[in-house]
Design a protein around this motif. Structure first.
Motif, PDB file in Angstrom:
ATOM      1  N   CYS A   1      47.924  90.408  25.029  1.00 56.81           N
ATOM      2  CA  CYS A   1      48.815  91.215  24.182  1.00 56.81           C
ATOM      3  C   CYS A   1      48.369  92.668  24.271  1.00 56.81           C
ATOM      4  N   ASP A   2      48.930  93.384  25.221  1.00 55.45           N
ATOM      5  CA  ASP A   2      48.534  94.774  25.448  1.00 55.45           C
ATOM      6  C   ASP A   2      49.628  95.429  26.270  1.00 55.45           C
ATOM      7  N   SER A   3      49.492  96.712  26.515  1.00 54.08           N
ATOM      8  CA  SER A   3      50.453  97.399  27.369  1.00 54.08           C
ATOM      9  C   SER A   3      50.381  96.809  28.767  1.00 54.08           C
ATOM     10  N   PHE A   4      51.459  96.983  29.550  1.00 53.74           N
ATOM     11  CA  PHE A   4      51.446  96.452  30.905  1.00 53.74           C
ATOM     12  C   PHE A   4      50.310  97.076  31.719  1.00 53.74           C
ATOM     13  N   GLU A   5      50.078  98.349  31.512  1.00 50.47           N
ATOM     14  CA  GLU A   5      49.013  99.042  32.252  1.00 50.47           C
ATOM     15  C   GLU A   5      47.658  98.404  31.982  1.00 50.47           C
ATOM     16  N   HIS A   6      47.338  98.219  30.704  1.00 53.15           N
ATOM     17  CA  HIS A   6      46.039  97.645  30.343  1.00 53.15           C
ATOM     18  C   HIS A   6      45.981  96.148  30.641  1.00 53.15           C
ATOM     19  N   GLY A   7      47.107  95.482  30.463  1.00 57.76           N
ATOM     20  CA  GLY A   7      47.144  94.043  30.720  1.00 57.76           C
ATOM     21  C   GLY A   7      46.919  93.726  32.187  1.00 57.76           C
ATOM     22  N   LEU A   8      47.608  94.438  33.061  1.00 54.75           N
ATOM     23  CA  LEU A   8      47.460  94.191  34.498  1.00 54.75           C
ATOM     24  C   LEU A   8      46.072  94.583  34.995  1.00 54.75           C
ATOM     25  N   ALA A   9      45.463  95.554  34.327  1.00 54.15           N
ATOM     26  CA  ALA A   9      44.102  95.961  34.716  1.00 54.15           C
ATOM     27  C   ALA A   9      43.108  94.829  34.478  1.00 54.15           C
ATOM     28  N   GLN A  10      43.448  93.886  33.592  1.00 55.16           N
ATOM     29  CA  GLN A  10      42.556  92.775  33.290  1.00 55.16           C
ATOM     30  C   GLN A  10      42.726  91.594  34.250  1.00 55.16           C
ATOM     31  N   ILE A  11      43.736  91.668  35.124  1.00 58.74           N
ATOM     32  CA  ILE A  11      43.931  90.610  36.112  1.00 58.74           C
ATOM     33  C   ILE A  11      42.935  90.822  37.248  1.00 58.74           C
ATOM     34  N   PRO A  12      42.081  89.844  37.553  1.00 58.70           N
ATOM     35  CA  PRO A  12      41.089  90.013  38.624  1.00 58.70           C
ATOM     36  C   PRO A  12      41.759  90.333  39.959  1.00 58.70           C
ATOM     37  N   ASP A  13      41.107  91.129  40.771  1.00 53.14           N
ATOM     38  CA  ASP A  13      41.622  91.475  42.095  1.00 53.14           C
ATOM     39  C   ASP A  13      41.354  90.330  43.056  1.00 53.14           C
ATOM     40  N   ARG A  14      42.369  89.502  43.253  1.00 54.41           N
ATOM     41  CA  ARG A  14      42.249  88.347  44.154  1.00 54.41           C
ATOM     42  C   ARG A  14      43.455  88.302  45.081  1.00 54.41           C
ATOM     43  N   GLU A  15      43.213  87.968  46.329  1.00 56.96           N
ATOM     44  CA  GLU A  15      44.294  87.944  47.302  1.00 56.96           C
ATOM     45  C   GLU A  15      45.173  86.708  47.173  1.00 56.96           C
ATOM     46  N   ASP A  16      44.813  85.756  46.310  1.00 58.06           N
ATOM     47  CA  ASP A  16      45.642  84.573  46.102  1.00 58.06           C
ATOM     48  C   ASP A  16      46.390  84.647  44.774  1.00 58.06           C
ATOM     49  N   THR A  17      46.637  85.876  44.287  1.00 55.43           N
ATOM     50  CA  THR A  17      47.344  86.067  43.010  1.00 55.43           C
ATOM     51  C   THR A  17      48.846  86.198  43.244  1.00 55.43           C
ATOM     52  N   TYR A  18      49.622  85.518  42.404  1.00 60.48           N
ATOM     53  CA  TYR A  18      51.085  85.585  42.449  1.00 60.48           C
ATOM     54  C   TYR A  18      51.546  86.378  41.230  1.00 60.48           C
ATOM     55  N   PHE A  19      52.258  87.464  41.452  1.00 60.35           N
ATOM     56  CA  PHE A  19      52.777  88.280  40.358  1.00 60.35           C
ATOM     57  C   PHE A  19      54.278  88.057  40.216  1.00 60.35           C
ATOM     58  N   LEU A  20      54.710  87.742  38.990  1.00 55.59           N
ATOM     59  CA  LEU A  20      56.132  87.601  38.692  1.00 55.59           C
ATOM     60  C   LEU A  20      56.488  88.596  37.596  1.00 55.59           C
ATOM     61  N   VAL A  21      57.358  89.535  37.911  1.00 57.73           N
ATOM     62  CA  VAL A  21      57.728  90.602  36.972  1.00 57.73           C
ATOM     63  C   VAL A  21      59.038  90.229  36.282  1.00 57.73           C
ATOM     64  N   VAL A  22      58.952  89.932  35.003  1.00 58.61           N
ATOM     65  CA  VAL A  22      60.133  89.596  34.196  1.00 58.61           C
ATOM     66  C   VAL A  22      60.004  90.384  32.896  1.00 58.61           C
ATOM     67  N   THR A  23      60.393  91.648  32.911  1.00 60.59           N
ATOM     68  CA  THR A  23      60.219  92.508  31.742  1.00 60.59           C
ATOM     69  C   THR A  23      61.548  92.685  31.013  1.00 60.59           C
ATOM     70  N   ARG A  24      61.496  93.505  29.980  1.00 60.70           N
ATOM     71  CA  ARG A  24      62.691  93.708  29.159  1.00 60.70           C
ATOM     72  C   ARG A  24      63.468  94.969  29.541  1.00 60.70           C
ATOM     73  N   GLY A  25      63.125  95.587  30.666  1.00 62.89           N
ATOM     74  CA  GLY A  25      63.864  96.794  31.040  1.00 62.89           C
ATOM     75  C   GLY A  25      63.434  97.350  32.384  1.00 62.89           C
ATOM     76  N   HIS A  26      64.353  98.106  32.998  1.00 64.34           N
ATOM     77  CA  HIS A  26      64.153  98.672  34.337  1.00 64.34           C
ATOM     78  C   HIS A  26      62.875  99.495  34.426  1.00 64.34           C
ATOM     79  N   ARG A  27      62.606 100.335  33.425  1.00 62.26           N
ATOM     80  CA  ARG A  27      61.436 101.219  33.509  1.00 62.26           C
ATOM     81  C   ARG A  27      60.136 100.433  33.421  1.00 62.26           C
ATOM     82  N   TYR A  28      60.164  99.286  32.727  1.00 61.53           N
ATOM     83  CA  TYR A  28      58.959  98.458  32.647  1.00 61.53           C
ATOM     84  C   TYR A  28      58.698  97.742  33.976  1.00 61.53           C
ATOM     85  N   ASP A  29      59.793  97.367  34.667  1.00 61.33           N
ATOM     86  CA  ASP A  29      59.632  96.774  35.994  1.00 61.33           C
ATOM     87  C   ASP A  29      58.876  97.735  36.903  1.00 61.33           C
TER      88      ASP A  29
END
Length: 301
Positions: free
Chosen positions: A88-116
């Motif tokens: 539960c944080d901003s997208f910037e801070h939240g994504l910074a907490q995702i470990p840097d791994r080459e086997d990571t799958y990112f799915l972007v489903v936000t509530r608006g174009h600017r957040y995408d």
């Protein structure tokens, strides 16, 4: 179980989709191995017994971990029943907490174009093997064009899966979810497995081919920068200097080869982690874009 028999078991199950080989890298049981297929322990090699709790944790690793990030706490609480981790944080801070791994799958489903765009700006700079975004074709095209004009590499933008999901004519939210998960599974199972064993390597590891005077196995366990091979890549070094497989060639591979030969000559059967560091100038001579480092687990077999 003897080492050759252990690898024969790996060879037998190698075509299964969900295999894990867990190797103890440090400590008194360094070099011990545990091979699991579809969550079941198939074979073990070495002196160390693995506790049931650790075995369960290894088996869990075969299943995808889901992390969800949403700055709105009311939604975050609801998501806790659906994900392994909710941030539960901003997208910037939240994504910074995702470990840097080459086997990571990112799915972007936000509530608006600017957040995408905010998410993609961060995600495309992180290691990943998949990026998907929920958007119409028109909206996705406009966003990609905007990001390209701002300097994002088109090759990265072109790899974004959007509209996301398999074409199953989904209409309801449940059907849309199934189409998205189906695409994720399709992509996961289409990827080349970098940690498998090539046929020639298996010839030696199973004992069908004999290595006179010993051999050492080198496995990449960590990499950064422009190191030329992925984590899990393996190479055998025979006592006469012959290489079976490759971990990238050049000066990095040569350093590992010499370290393995030293271990074979000295009869050193203690596994060790060897760090190889290539400077920018050395990388340029090897034809790479920039310098890189990798850690390789070495063991005399």
């Amino acid at each position: 179980m003897e080492l050759f028999e252990f690898y024969k078991k790996i060879e037998e199950y190698q075509n299964q989709k969900n295999n894990i080989l867990a190797t103890v890298l440090e400590g008194e049981n360094s070099g011990s191995r545990y091979f699991l297929s579809e969550g079941e322990l198939i074979a073990a090699y070495g002196d160390g017994a693995i506790p049931d709790e650790q075995l369960k944790e290894i088996a869990k690793a075969e299943q995808s971990r889901i992390t969800e990030s949403d700055g709105r706490k009311v939604f975050g609480e609801a998501l806790k029943q659906q994900a392994h981790l909710v941030i539960c944080d901003s997208f910037e801070h939240g994504l910074a907490q995702i470990p840097d791994r080459e086997d990571t799958y990112f799915l972007v489903v936000t509530r608006g174009h600017r957040y995408d765009k905010e998410c993609l700006d961060i995600i495309l700079k992180k290691p990943h093997c998949y990026v998907g975004m929920m958007a119409s074709r028109g909206r996705a095209a406009l966003l990609k064009k905007q990001m390209e004009e701002e300097g994002t590499d088109w090759k990265l933008l072109d790899k974004i899966h959007t509209p996301v999901g398999m074409p199953i004519n989904a209409e309801t939210p449940e059907e849309i979810a199934i189409s998205i998960v189906s695409e994720l599974i399709h992509e996961k199972n289409s990827l080349r497995k970098t940690s498998g064993y090539k046929k020639e390597l298996m010839e030696y590891l199973t004992g069908r081919k004999k290595a006179e005077n010993g051999m050492a196995l080198a496995t990449i366990i960590e990499r950064q920068g422009s190191a030329p091979r992925e984590i899990g890549t393996k190479m055998l070094v025979l006592a006469d200097g012959t290489l079976v497989g490759t971990i990238g060639g050049g000066c990095m591979e040569s350093e590992v080869q010499h370290q393995c030969l030293r271990m074979i000559h000295d009869g050193d059967r203690t596994g060790k982690i060897f760090k190889v560091d290539m400077t920018v100038s050395e990388a340029e001579e090897e034809g790479l874009v920039c310098g890189g480092t990798m850690q390789v687990f070495l063991e005399v077999l």
